[in-house]
Design a protein around this motif. Structure first.
Motif, mmCIF file in Angstrom:
data_model
loop_
_atom_site.group_PDB
_atom_site.id
_atom_site.type_symbol
_atom_site.label_atom_id
_atom_site.label_comp_id
_atom_site.label_asym_id
_atom_site.label_seq_id
_atom_site.Cartn_x
_atom_site.Cartn_y
_atom_site.Cartn_z
ATOM 1 N N ALA A 77 0.837 -1.195 0.000
ATOM 2 C CA ALA A 77 0.000 0.000 0.000
ATOM 3 C C ALA A 77 0.870 1.243 0.000
ATOM 4 O O ALA A 77 2.027 1.216 0.436
ATOM 5 C CB ALA A 77 -0.922 0.024 1.225
ATOM 6 N N MET A 78 0.290 2.313 -0.499
ATOM 7 C CA MET A 78 0.935 3.625 -0.449
ATOM 8 C C MET A 78 0.019 4.557 0.333
ATOM 9 O O MET A 78 -1.210 4.521 0.176
ATOM 10 C CB MET A 78 1.139 4.174 -1.849
ATOM 11 N N GLY A 79 0.612 5.381 1.147
ATOM 12 C CA GLY A 79 -0.181 6.307 1.937
ATOM 13 C C GLY A 79 0.364 7.716 1.867
ATOM 14 O O GLY A 79 1.515 7.933 1.487
ATOM 15 N N TRP A 80 -0.493 8.640 2.207
ATOM 16 C CA TRP A 80 -0.097 10.041 2.366
ATOM 17 C C TRP A 80 -0.347 10.449 3.817
ATOM 18 O O TRP A 80 -1.409 10.152 4.368
ATOM 19 C CB TRP A 80 -0.872 10.957 1.429
ATOM 20 N N PHE A 81 0.636 11.113 4.377
ATOM 21 C CA PHE A 81 0.550 11.643 5.724
ATOM 22 C C PHE A 81 0.903 13.127 5.662
ATOM 23 O O PHE A 81 1.461 13.598 4.677
ATOM 24 C CB PHE A 81 1.528 10.917 6.656
ATOM 25 N N ARG A 82 0.594 13.842 6.741
ATOM 26 C CA ARG A 82 0.986 15.249 6.777
ATOM 27 C C ARG A 82 1.349 15.638 8.200
ATOM 28 O O ARG A 82 0.894 15.024 9.168
ATOM 29 C CB ARG A 82 -0.129 16.135 6.249
ATOM 30 N N GLN A 83 2.177 16.657 8.304
ATOM 31 C CA GLN A 83 2.594 17.140 9.609
ATOM 32 C C GLN A 83 2.725 18.645 9.560
ATOM 33 O O GLN A 83 3.517 19.183 8.773
ATOM 34 C CB GLN A 83 3.911 16.502 10.048
ATOM 35 N N ALA A 84 1.936 19.316 10.388
ATOM 36 C CA ALA A 84 1.999 20.764 10.510
ATOM 37 C C ALA A 84 2.955 21.129 11.641
ATOM 38 O O ALA A 84 3.190 20.317 12.545
ATOM 39 C CB ALA A 84 0.605 21.316 10.775
ATOM 40 N N PRO A 85 3.494 22.325 11.629
ATOM 41 C CA PRO A 85 4.431 22.750 12.688
ATOM 42 C C PRO A 85 3.812 22.614 14.072
ATOM 43 O O PRO A 85 2.684 23.062 14.320
ATOM 44 C CB PRO A 85 4.691 24.218 12.349
ATOM 45 N N GLY A 86 4.528 21.971 14.962
ATOM 46 C CA GLY A 86 4.065 21.813 16.330
ATOM 47 C C GLY A 86 3.019 20.743 16.532
ATOM 48 O O GLY A 86 2.497 20.574 17.640
ATOM 49 N N LYS A 87 2.699 20.025 15.469
ATOM 50 C CA LYS A 87 1.673 18.977 15.574
ATOM 51 C C LYS A 87 2.268 17.621 15.207
ATOM 52 O O LYS A 87 3.307 17.533 14.556
ATOM 53 C CB LYS A 87 0.493 19.294 14.655
ATOM 54 N N GLU A 88 1.569 16.578 15.615
ATOM 55 C CA GLU A 88 2.000 15.237 15.272
ATOM 56 C C GLU A 88 1.635 14.922 13.821
ATOM 57 O O GLU A 88 0.686 15.476 13.269
ATOM 58 C CB GLU A 88 1.365 14.215 16.212
ATOM 59 N N ARG A 89 2.380 14.003 13.269
ATOM 60 C CA ARG A 89 2.073 13.555 11.919
ATOM 61 C C ARG A 89 0.726 12.841 11.916
ATOM 62 O O ARG A 89 0.435 12.059 12.817
ATOM 63 C CB ARG A 89 3.171 12.617 11.427
ATOM 64 N N GLU A 90 -0.073 13.099 10.898
ATOM 65 C CA GLU A 90 -1.392 12.472 10.835
ATOM 66 C C GLU A 90 -1.608 11.798 9.481
ATOM 67 O O GLU A 90 -1.092 12.241 8.455
ATOM 68 C CB GLU A 90 -2.505 13.492 11.094
#
Length: 119
Positions: free
Chosen positions: A33-46
């Motif tokens: 599988a391939m996934g996309w995640f994101r991480q904003a400054p000061g936040k955990e990766r989601e």
């Protein structure tokens, strides 16, 4: 080993669209599988979205459902994230990740691409 390279990030106004691509190389036959995640400054990766490499089954985070679409091109070994109706809260570094057969965790990660949505 699998190498992942993202492209397509940038700056867009709220309500606009962006398309992210992830090119996989190396032992791509091992990918489940391939996934996309994101991480904003000061936040955990989601988690954002996932697609199963073999049958194209998809799964989305509630926060992006109906706005983002993940797809894959097996022949080109690429996974794409089409992002529509973007909101300022979508601003993050977006990462592509690969999961191999038999593994639960995502083993391979790209370098990330910045997406900034202005209000």
């Amino acid at each position: 080993q699998v190498q992942l390279v993202e492209s397509g990030g940038g700056l867009v106004q709220a309500g606009g669209s962006l398309r992210l691509s992830c090119a996989a190389s190396g032992r791509t036959s091992s990918l489940y599988a391939m996934g996309w995640f994101r991480q904003a400054p000061g936040k955990e990766r989601e988690f954002v979205a996932r697609i199963t490499w073999s049958n194209g089954n998809t799964y989305y985070a509630d926060s992006v459902k109906g706005r983002f679409t993940i797809s894959r091109d097996n022949a080109k070994n690429t996974a794409t994230l089409q992002m529509n109706s973007l909101k300022p809260e979508d601003t993050s570094v977006y990462y592509c990740a690969g999961r191999t057969v038999g593994e639960i965790q995502y083993k391979y990660w790209g370098q990330g691409t910045q997406v900034t949505v202005s209000s």
